[in-house]
Design a protein around this motif. Structure first.
Motif, PDB file in Angstrom:
ATOM      1  N   ARG A  80      22.768  11.754  79.312  1.00  0.00           N
ATOM      2  CA  ARG A  80      24.046  11.087  80.161  1.00  0.00           C
ATOM      3  C   ARG A  80      23.049  12.084  82.070  1.00  0.00           C
ATOM      4  O   ARG A  80      24.537  11.960  82.561  1.00  0.00           O
ATOM      5  N   ILE A  91      19.685   9.133  89.143  1.00  0.00           N
ATOM      6  CA  ILE A  91      20.875   8.269  89.200  1.00  0.00           C
ATOM      7  C   ILE A  91      20.156   6.734  88.955  1.00  0.00           C
ATOM      8  O   ILE A  91      20.428   6.174  87.483  1.00  0.00           O
ATOM      9  N   LEU A  92      18.295   6.533  89.082  1.00  0.00           N
ATOM     10  CA  LEU A  92      17.964   5.403  88.468  1.00  0.00           C
ATOM     11  C   LEU A  92      17.015   5.906  87.128  1.00  0.00           C
ATOM     12  O   LEU A  92      15.884   4.960  87.609  1.00  0.00           O
ATOM     13  N   LYS A  94      21.831  10.273  83.898  1.00  0.00           N
ATOM     14  CA  LYS A  94      22.445   8.947  84.868  1.00  0.00           C
ATOM     15  C   LYS A  94      23.932   9.226  85.819  1.00  0.00           C
ATOM     16  O   LYS A  94      23.754   9.501  86.613  1.00  0.00           O
ATOM     17  N   PHE A  95      24.449   9.733  84.671  1.00  0.00           N
ATOM     18  CA  PHE A  95      25.890  10.056  84.744  1.00  0.00           C
ATOM     19  C   PHE A  95      26.185  10.892  85.832  1.00  0.00           C
ATOM     20  O   PHE A  95      26.567  11.073  86.858  1.00  0.00           O
ATOM     21  N   ILE A 104      25.076  10.713  89.287  1.00  0.00           N
ATOM     22  CA  ILE A 104      25.888   9.621  89.683  1.00  0.00           C
ATOM     23  C   ILE A 104      27.838  10.262  89.863  1.00  0.00           C
ATOM     24  O   ILE A 104      27.890  10.457  90.931  1.00  0.00           O
ATOM     25  N   LEU A 105      28.159  11.165  89.452  1.00  0.00           N
ATOM     26  CA  LEU A 105      28.942  12.690  89.482  1.00  0.00           C
ATOM     27  C   LEU A 105      28.362  13.185  91.120  1.00  0.00           C
ATOM     28  O   LEU A 105      29.195  13.779  92.077  1.00  0.00           O
TER      29      LEU A 105
END
Lengths: 226, 423
Positions: free
Chosen positions: B319, B419-420, B321-322, B325-326
């Protein structure tokens, strides 16, 4: 206002160092709608990430509303992003286990907003973008265009100072892209500062100013004809 | 500054809880099931392994208590082979309101011999040493339930002269081990005539029953009615060697012992509670098993921590990536860490909850009904609620730390790299 001074960003891979941004100077006034264009690998997304404080430049300065980014700690940058920036990513970047409403309300709750107020604001943002009927759907139940609209609703729900958008229409069909761009124009008319990276000229033209980048440098800045 | 910290702590906790509940709700049923299953096994490892070790000894202690000493054991002083003024002590005991039953025993070392009629001069004698115990069969059964330990044949009645109950470990068919200085009788069963030699007097007796017990003092004893033993050892003064005392339910053993000490009985006999009377080897084993149990529990705790560390690490890594993002949209890293702490606690509590149900509604009753057959005890599962809850607390705490560390490792990574998906 965003001021970028002699911005350099390079990536190291072992002994090899690749310079992606090679000394960019830029000024974005409040309320402007800027489109950054360039071919693939030109450095446009990298520039956006530095300006939006998602990444650390190798050198140079970024000043947003008088605040120098390089003096901020990571936590301060996170807090700054929360209060001042909105993000729209190419792949929507929604949290898969949260409903549309929860995706939008999360940053509002983090801003210590009262729960009722936060949910009302999130609902309002989704309704504004014509997704009032999709509040309880999770991202996997939405189309690409709808997901991107949720992402926009999340970005604008608390009226950020700057809206950063990285290729917001790249994954969308024509119809959805037009809806998104139409909404960006509406936001711009309301005074929202928008910095958008795109490789699609037709959408770049909708911005107030188009900045073309090639090989890590700005090659042209011109006002849009629209 | 401090109040700002508290406000931010509560805000991060609130957001962490918000994220954790959504992640748990939307998580795959099978993944959650597997994690919880691992936690249940870890919990059982923590509670059951040490519980059985303790239970093994508890079984032995319970057997020693129920089948031999009862609640209070009064025995002869080391300088005498009988308790002086036994009748007076027995009268004193009977007068105490807490006392329910007593059993006075005569005990004397002796030898027993079998097959003496068919033995040739050159044959090795079929003999064994035994503790000859004279009992009132009714009184003894009330105290120790001796009759229920008769595996073959029948229990004694008060008029059973020249009849004996023999402990299983005096018989070769039950203990086929011969070591120097320790022999057992061969070819002896119910109805066999054997010779009993005590105090220089030899008497031919019939085996009326065979006793099976995991208490050595019972399984290596030869039980005879008290009047016959009294006659053989010439104790006309009715002074006995042991008095086992059973108290009424709820009576305080230590308080009764104190009353007896206040009456000066300790000048004529040793007065011990069933705990005092435990043999030294049992006390040593209790101490050793306590160390062993703690060591195994500690290993179990480390295994649990590593398990949850791996689970949370993989969860956070997939998780990543998430998480990026958060952080990108402004969610504080501490709130994200908190969400993983909540998830860890959820797994630990659910695993422990199911584990508690399994322990108290399945394993404890199961072991009570079908104890593990150890050579010196019937092993049960001992899981005192308070100790078990302490273990739950330890497990939750270890899980909390084990969940926090990997989450922190992932949260600290560069936001954009996360994120990337860049390394």
């Amino acid at each position: 206002m965003i001021i970028v001074k002699n911005l350099i960003k390079s990536f190291k891979d072992g002994q090899t160092e690749t310079k992606v941004i090679k000394g960019i100077d830029l000024k974005v006034e409040n309320g402007q709608f800027i489109a950054i264009m360039g071919r693939s690998g030109a450095g446009k997304s990298t520039l956006l990430y530095q300006m939006s404080l998602l990444d650390e430049p190798t050198s140079g300065e970024i000043i947003i509303d008088g605040k120098e980014a390089h003096t901020m700690t990571q936590d301060q940058k996170t807090q700054f992003r929360l209060l001042n920036c909105g993000y729209v990513f190419q792949d929507y970047a929604l949290l898969p286990e949260l409903t549309s409403l929860e995706n939008v309300v999360l940053p509002l709750l983090m801003q210590k907003m009262d729960k009722k107020v936060a949910y009302a604001k999130a609902k309002e943002a989704l309704e504004k973008i014509k997704l009032g009927h999709r509040l309880k759907n999770i991202p996997s139940q939405l189309s690409g265009g709808e997901q991107q609209r949720v992402s926009i609703a999340r970005a604008i729900a608390n009226h950020p100072k700057i809206l950063f958008a990285d290729e917001p229409t790249a994954n969308l069909d024509n119809e959805s892209s037009k809806i998104v761009m139409k909404f960006f124009l509406q936001l711009h008319k309301e005074g929202q500062t928008i910095i958008m990276v795109t490789h699609e000229e037709q959408y770049a033209k909708m911005a107030e100013k188009v900045i073309k980048i090639d090989d890590g440098k700005i090659v042209s800045i011109h006002s849009s004809t629209n | 500054m401090e109040s700002l910290y508290i406000v931010s702590f509560f805000l991060n906790t609130k957001i962490g809880f918000f994220l954790a509940t959504r992640q748990i709700k939307k998580a795959s049923f099978w993944t959650t099931g597997l994690i919880v299953f691992v936690m249940v096994l870890t919990f059982l490892n923590l509670v059951v392994v040490s519980g059985i070790l303790v239970g093994l000894i508890e079984g032995s202690i319970a057997a020693w208590h129920n089948q031999y000493t009862s609640d209070i054991m009064i025995s002869n002083l080391d300088t005498k082979d009988y308790i002086e003024n036994s009748p007076s002590i027995i009268s004193t005991l009977k007068a105490l309101p807490e006392v329910q039953y007593i059993s006075a025993r005569y005990a004397k070392g002796g030898t027993i011999e079998a097959n003496y009629k068919t033995k040739k001069e050159t044959d090795k004698p079929n003999t064994a040493s035994a503790q000859i115990i004279g009992i009132n069969p009714m009184a003894e059964d009330q105290i120790t339930g001796l009759a229920s330990h008769v595996a073959e044949g029948e229990y004694l009645t008060p008029t059973d002269y020249d009849k004996v109950l023999i402990g299983q470990f005096l018989l070769a068919q039950y203990l086929p081990v011969e070591s120097p200085g320790f022999t057992t009788l061969k070819n002896v069963g119910v109805g066999t005539k054997i010779r009993m030699k005590v105090n220089g007097i030899t008497r031919e007796v019939v085996v009326k029953g065979i006793l099976k017990s995991k208490v050595d003092n019972v399984s290596m004893g030869l039980y005879v009615v008290d009047s016959q033993v009294r006659e053989l050892i010439g104790r006309q003064d009715n002074n006995v060697s042991q008095i086992a005392v059973k108290l009424k339910n709820g009576a305080d053993v230590a308080s009764v012992k104190n009353q007896l000490l206040l009456r000066g009985i300790d000048k004529q006999a040793k007065v011990q509670t069933y705990i005092d009377a435990q043999p030294k080897f049992l006390k040593d084993i209790i101490a050793t098993f306590a160390i062993l149990g703690n060591a195994l529990s500690s290993i179990g705790l480390v295994v649990a921590s590593i398990t949850i560390f791996i689970v949370i690490f993989i969860n956070a890594l997939t998780r990543r990536k998430f998480i990026g993002i958060l952080k990108g949209i402004g969610i504080n890293g501490k709130a994200i860490e908190m969400s993983y702490i909540f998830q860890s606690i959820f797994y630990a509590l659910l695993g422990s909850g199911i584990g508690l149900l399994v322990v108290y509604f399945a394993l404890v009753p199961l072991f009570a009904a079908y104890p593990i057959d150890f050579p010196f005890s019937d092993g049960i599962l001992v899981a005192p609620l308070v100790e078990t809850l302490i273990r739950v607390g330890l497990l939750v705490f270890a899980t909390l730390i084990a969940g926090y560390i990997p989450a922190r490792m992932i949260v600290r990574k560069n936001t954009l790299d996360s994120i990337l998906g860049r390394n």
